[in-house]
Design an enzyme around this catalytic site. Sequence first.
Site, mmCIF file in Angstrom:
data_model
loop_
_atom_site.group_PDB
_atom_site.id
_atom_site.type_symbol
_atom_site.label_atom_id
_atom_site.label_comp_id
_atom_site.label_asym_id
_atom_site.label_seq_id
_atom_site.Cartn_x
_atom_site.Cartn_y
_atom_site.Cartn_z
ATOM 1 N N THR A 188 -11.072 27.860 133.476
ATOM 2 C CA THR A 188 -11.357 26.514 134.001
ATOM 3 C C THR A 188 -10.137 25.612 133.864
ATOM 4 O OG1 THR A 188 -13.705 26.619 133.611
ATOM 5 C CG2 THR A 188 -12.742 24.446 133.472
ATOM 6 N N ARG A 216 -26.691 27.711 139.060
ATOM 7 C CA ARG A 216 -26.367 27.146 137.740
ATOM 8 C C ARG A 216 -25.229 26.135 137.859
ATOM 9 N NH1 ARG A 216 -21.507 27.065 134.304
ATOM 10 N NH2 ARG A 216 -22.211 26.809 132.169
ATOM 11 N N VAL A 217 -25.370 25.016 137.191
ATOM 12 C CA VAL A 217 -24.315 24.005 137.186
ATOM 13 C C VAL A 217 -23.874 23.790 135.743
ATOM 14 C CG1 VAL A 217 -23.780 21.598 137.681
ATOM 15 C CG2 VAL A 217 -25.206 22.903 139.271
ATOM 16 N N GLY A 218 -22.578 23.827 135.511
ATOM 17 C CA GLY A 218 -22.051 23.619 134.158
ATOM 18 C C GLY A 218 -21.706 22.161 133.912
HETATM 19 N N1 ASP Z 1 -17.173 24.623 131.257
HETATM 20 C C1 ASP Z 1 -17.247 25.635 132.264
HETATM 21 C C2 ASP Z 1 -18.689 25.918 132.574
HETATM 22 O O1 ASP Z 1 -19.489 26.003 131.691
HETATM 23 C C3 ASP Z 1 -16.594 26.922 131.893
HETATM 24 C C4 ASP Z 1 -15.217 26.824 131.295
HETATM 25 O O2 ASP Z 1 -14.776 25.769 130.873
HETATM 26 O O3 ASP Z 1 -14.524 27.865 131.252
HETATM 27 O O4 ASP Z 1 -18.989 26.111 133.733
#
Ligand code: ASP
Length: 321
Positions: A188, A216-218
Amino acid sequence: MSVYTLVIHGGAGTILKKDMTDEKENAYRKGLEEALNVGYSLLEKGKSAVEAILAATISLEDNILFNAGKGSVFGKDGKHEMDASIMDGNTLMAGSVAAVKDVRNPVELAYTIMKKSQHVMLNGSGALEFAKLHGLNIENDNYFFSQFRYDQWKEMQGSDEAALDHNVLVKDNSTFTKATEDNKKFGTVGAAAMDMHGNIAAATSTGGMTNKMYGRVGDSPIIGAGTYANNKTCAISCTGHGEPFIRAVTAYDVSCLMEYKGLSLEEAMNIVVHEKLIKIDGEGGMIGVDAKGNTAMIFNSEGMYRAVRTSKGENEISIYK
Ligand code: ASP
């Protein structure tokens, strides 16, 4: 002399020197440096913090090594769904996109939503339609493909697990254990900046978690969780396990600790990352700038791809603890 500052990240997770080849490490460093160069040169020319973080984040999205844009992870259905957001600390305007497919640069879509719509957040097919309407680059699924992310996903396919791309879990006699060396991939991306006019901004972009559920939403597209910016306090971009970051309202909590408790950026980030997130198993980290141009890059994982450059002469690219 006016002060300006750019700080970026390329994901946090189980990033260990012993698992890295020189070649791989150099490629990641080069990717971070390119993004710094692109964003920082805009700040030098007097451009805004928003323009600088947008350009730096696009550069990272275009780099297949990072889990954002090209090179995004695979979801449970074998597709790439991406999340991104951007916030302008001067105006408190924000734009965000969740679970979007086929858009080459999701952060550019978030920016366009901020600038050209009356909304903050669009998702899925509506977001894609909006991107097309505004002439953003659209790609077919192959553009986002990378063999190493595909292999990571194959290891998890058929399970109900989802994993940070940095800590991909692999099947071991039908139980899931920690990643093998080859499966630790990172990703990310995000940026935060202060420009010479004293304005700050932040952006984050991700392919999310490997083998995540369709839809799914992060935390990355959620203003206040993965991204936040306010000229009064700070501009923050997070990376890590999205669900705890959402529950901790992570980026906004840093701003609140600064605003209501008078803490410094670094003090506030340390409390959130090393105390609050730890209590709820929130692995990851964040980068940020404050309204004076101070920067911090804090994480509770083994490593975080990160870099900073400031008009005061700081210039650092780091990976490990
Ligand atoms: N925070 C991102 C998510 O959960 C993943 C990441 O930071 O690598 O979608």
